[in-house]
Design a protein around this motif. Structure first.
Motif, mmCIF file in Angstrom:
data_model
loop_
_atom_site.group_PDB
_atom_site.id
_atom_site.type_symbol
_atom_site.label_atom_id
_atom_site.label_comp_id
_atom_site.label_asym_id
_atom_site.label_seq_id
_atom_site.Cartn_x
_atom_site.Cartn_y
_atom_site.Cartn_z
ATOM 1 N N LEU A 255 59.879 30.073 107.448
ATOM 2 C CA LEU A 255 59.605 29.300 108.802
ATOM 3 C C LEU A 255 59.500 29.964 109.795
ATOM 4 C CD1 LEU A 255 62.469 26.546 108.170
ATOM 5 C CD2 LEU A 255 60.043 26.390 107.756
ATOM 6 N N VAL A 256 58.573 29.746 110.769
ATOM 7 C CA VAL A 256 58.327 30.309 111.892
ATOM 8 C C VAL A 256 58.314 29.102 112.914
ATOM 9 C CG1 VAL A 256 57.056 31.732 113.793
ATOM 10 C CG2 VAL A 256 57.066 32.251 111.181
ATOM 11 N N ASN A 257 58.979 29.159 114.146
ATOM 12 C CA ASN A 257 59.180 27.892 115.091
ATOM 13 C C ASN A 257 58.924 28.617 116.578
ATOM 14 O OD1 ASN A 257 60.248 26.042 116.874
ATOM 15 N ND2 ASN A 257 61.333 25.058 115.257
ATOM 16 N N LEU A 258 57.994 28.167 117.067
ATOM 17 C CA LEU A 258 57.678 28.256 118.605
ATOM 18 C C LEU A 258 58.031 27.041 119.399
ATOM 19 C CD1 LEU A 258 56.933 30.207 121.127
ATOM 20 C CD2 LEU A 258 54.549 29.210 120.474
ATOM 21 N N GLY A 259 59.271 26.861 120.099
ATOM 22 C CA GLY A 259 59.663 25.814 120.919
ATOM 23 C C GLY A 259 59.603 25.946 122.411
ATOM 24 N N PHE A 260 59.416 24.854 122.923
ATOM 25 C CA PHE A 260 59.388 24.688 124.368
ATOM 26 C C PHE A 260 60.586 23.401 125.080
ATOM 27 C CE2 PHE A 260 55.348 26.210 123.262
ATOM 28 C CZ PHE A 260 55.151 27.287 124.048
ATOM 29 N N ASP A 261 61.630 23.762 125.468
ATOM 30 C CA ASP A 261 62.480 22.684 125.847
ATOM 31 C C ASP A 261 62.579 22.783 127.466
ATOM 32 O OD1 ASP A 261 63.291 22.809 123.414
ATOM 33 O OD2 ASP A 261 65.108 23.977 123.835
ATOM 34 N N ALA A 262 62.329 21.504 127.903
ATOM 35 C CA ALA A 262 62.221 20.938 129.144
ATOM 36 C C ALA A 262 63.264 19.880 129.392
ATOM 37 C CB ALA A 262 60.857 20.411 129.655
ATOM 38 N N GLY A 263 64.630 20.344 129.898
ATOM 39 C CA GLY A 263 65.535 19.301 129.864
ATOM 40 C C GLY A 263 65.875 18.714 128.450
ATOM 41 N N PRO A 264 65.930 17.630 128.328
ATOM 42 C CA PRO A 264 66.157 16.902 127.075
ATOM 43 C C PRO A 264 64.996 16.884 126.146
ATOM 44 C CG PRO A 264 66.055 15.301 128.765
ATOM 45 C CD PRO A 264 65.857 16.545 129.352
ATOM 46 N N ILE A 265 63.641 16.981 126.668
ATOM 47 C CA ILE A 265 62.655 16.852 126.028
ATOM 48 C C ILE A 265 62.218 18.150 125.146
ATOM 49 C CG2 ILE A 265 60.011 16.206 125.989
ATOM 50 C CD1 ILE A 265 62.118 14.097 126.771
ATOM 51 N N MET A 266 61.798 18.137 123.925
ATOM 52 C CA MET A 266 61.741 19.248 123.099
ATOM 53 C C MET A 266 60.288 19.244 122.661
ATOM 54 S SD MET A 266 63.615 20.354 119.479
ATOM 55 C CE MET A 266 62.670 18.889 118.887
ATOM 56 N N LEU A 267 59.480 20.203 122.432
ATOM 57 C CA LEU A 267 58.184 20.379 121.904
ATOM 58 C C LEU A 267 58.090 21.539 120.860
ATOM 59 C CD1 LEU A 267 55.244 19.329 121.401
ATOM 60 C CD2 LEU A 267 54.383 20.864 123.394
ATOM 61 N N SER A 268 57.768 21.382 119.551
ATOM 62 C CA SER A 268 57.783 22.739 118.903
ATOM 63 C C SER A 268 56.732 22.620 117.704
ATOM 64 C CB SER A 268 59.146 22.691 118.194
ATOM 65 O OG SER A 268 59.234 21.609 117.237
ATOM 66 N N PHE A 269 56.296 23.863 117.524
ATOM 67 C CA PHE A 269 55.323 23.959 116.495
ATOM 68 C C PHE A 269 55.905 24.910 115.437
ATOM 69 C CE2 PHE A 269 53.328 23.884 120.538
ATOM 70 C CZ PHE A 269 52.004 22.869 120.275
ATOM 71 N N VAL A 270 55.840 24.622 114.311
ATOM 72 C CA VAL A 270 56.185 25.111 113.037
ATOM 73 C C VAL A 270 55.317 25.440 111.955
ATOM 74 C CG1 VAL A 270 58.084 24.530 111.238
ATOM 75 C CG2 VAL A 270 58.348 23.560 113.341
ATOM 76 N N TYR A 271 55.414 26.362 111.359
ATOM 77 C CA TYR A 271 54.723 27.079 110.233
ATOM 78 C C TYR A 271 55.719 27.137 109.055
ATOM 79 C CZ TYR A 271 51.734 29.865 107.059
ATOM 80 O OH TYR A 271 51.352 30.496 106.058
ATOM 81 N N HIS A 272 55.268 26.332 107.747
ATOM 82 C CA HIS A 272 55.820 26.451 106.556
ATOM 83 C C HIS A 272 55.245 27.273 105.568
ATOM 84 C CE1 HIS A 272 58.370 22.773 107.664
ATOM 85 N NE2 HIS A 272 57.362 22.770 108.391
ATOM 86 N N HIS A 273 55.854 28.528 105.064
ATOM 87 C CA HIS A 273 54.727 29.544 104.271
ATOM 88 C C HIS A 273 55.706 29.382 102.862
ATOM 89 C CE1 HIS A 273 52.358 32.759 103.473
ATOM 90 N NE2 HIS A 273 53.330 33.267 102.495
ATOM 91 N N GLY A 274 55.002 28.697 101.780
ATOM 92 C CA GLY A 274 55.784 28.556 100.628
ATOM 93 C C GLY A 274 55.416 30.031 99.803
ATOM 94 N N PHE A 275 56.732 30.221 99.305
ATOM 95 C CA PHE A 275 56.863 31.544 98.634
ATOM 96 C C PHE A 275 56.668 31.408 96.999
ATOM 97 C CE2 PHE A 275 59.437 32.610 102.110
ATOM 98 C CZ PHE A 275 58.632 33.509 102.621
ATOM 99 N N ALA A 276 56.836 29.973 96.447
ATOM 100 C CA ALA A 276 56.633 29.772 95.091
ATOM 101 C C ALA A 276 55.900 28.494 94.686
ATOM 102 C CB ALA A 276 58.027 29.227 94.542
ATOM 103 N N ASP A 277 55.056 28.709 93.575
ATOM 104 C CA ASP A 277 54.073 27.576 93.527
ATOM 105 C C ASP A 277 54.736 26.329 93.098
ATOM 106 O OD1 ASP A 277 51.694 29.227 93.525
ATOM 107 O OD2 ASP A 277 52.285 29.934 91.451
#
Length: 297
Positions: A255-277
């Motif tokens: 996982l790689v997560n880039l997030g932005f928190d503005a007070g109680p509001i949260m915005l995040s972008f997440v990349y999931h990278h599978g290691f197994a088939d």
């Protein structure tokens, strides 16, 4: 007889007069003695005062004589006095600077302590978002992107300061396009391309750092890396007749997560990278890109 009486009266009068004169003389003598004592004390005080005045005059004459013999005496004394005065001013300035620095350090320590006490070290949040899935080496046709969209719902618990840890759970639906080639013979198995919709349970864990943050850490720009445990919950009916038994019971994704928190509001972008088939047939390592919007408490 009369003569004897007169004689007695005369003698009594003489005795009374003698006693009165004696008492008056004694009183005068006492006053005289007191006055003599006072005069003697005054003369002694005057002599002592004369000696003191003479001593002061002698000291003054000696001081003047030394000044006449060595006119630089006063200058040296004044120079030493000035040096001492300058030294004292330097010490005072140094002490003031040190006191000011100590005060600033104490203020900084107090402010840091207040920030630590007010810092929000633990956060609980919920979120929802959308995702798109593809497999390793697969080129995604933008025209067919809408057929690959899924969504996710989740919650998390975050703890720490500028460096923090986070763990949570996530329900994710995934739509993946599968392809099966036919044998090319008429009337036999033909090529099949179709999407398979699945539902997964993810358990993500992160270690992150707040690249920028507010005093309490409520608002921040975050970057985190981690891993997640993924297991399929169900698989919809599909043209390939694939079910849960055909997929791996559990896989690990990075996982790689880039997030932005503005007070109680949260915005995040997440990349999931599978290691197994996810399928034993190979070339089925999942790549998921998701975006989440949530609130924190």
């Amino acid at each position: 007889m009369k003569t004897f009486s007169k004689t007695g009266l005369v003698l009594a009068g003489l005795c009374s007069a003698t006693l009165a004169l004696g008492q008056q003389y004694n009183s005068y003598d006492d006053r005289y003695n007191d006055r003599s004592d006072r005069m003697r004390d005054q003369r002694r005080y005057d002599r002592q005062s004369d000696r003191d005045r003479e001593r002061v005059l002698d000291e003054r004459r000696e001081y003047n004589r030394r000044n006449d013999e060595n006119p630089r005496y006063d200058n040296r004394y004044e120079d030493r006095y000035d040096d001492n005065r300058r030294f004292s001013e330097e010490d005072l300035s140094k002490a003031y600077d040190e006191g000011f620095e100590d005060g600033m350090r104490n203020q900084e320590v107090t402010e840091r302590q207040e920030r630590r006490e007010k810092y929000k070290h633990f956060t609980f949040g919920i979120y929802a978002g959308a995702n798109s899935t593809r497999f390793e080496g697969e080129n995604v046709d933008n025209k067919k992107l809408t057929g690959r969209l899924g969504y996710q719902l989740g919650f998390f618990v975050r703890g720490g300061g500028r460096v923090y840890g986070q763990i949570g759970a996530e329900y994710l639906t995934s739509s993946s396009e599968f392809y099966r080639a036919g044998d090319g013979q008429v009337g036999s198995v033909s090529d099949i391309t179709a999407n398979i919709d699945q539902r997964y349970l993810h358990v993500p864990a992160y270690i992150g750092v707040k690249l920028a943050q507010s005093d309490r850490g409520v608002s921040a720009v975050r970057l985190a890396v981690g891993a997640e445990y993924a297991t399929p919950l169900s698989t919809d009916k599909n043209d390939f007749n694939l079910g849960n038994a055909d997929f791996q019971a559990a896989t690990i994704n990075g996982l790689v997560n880039l997030g932005f928190d503005a007070g109680p509001i949260m915005l995040s972008f997440v990349y999931h990278h599978g290691f197994a088939d996810v399928l034993s047939s190979g070339n089925s390592q999942r790549r998921i890109l998701g975006v989440n919007l949530g609130v924190k408490f």
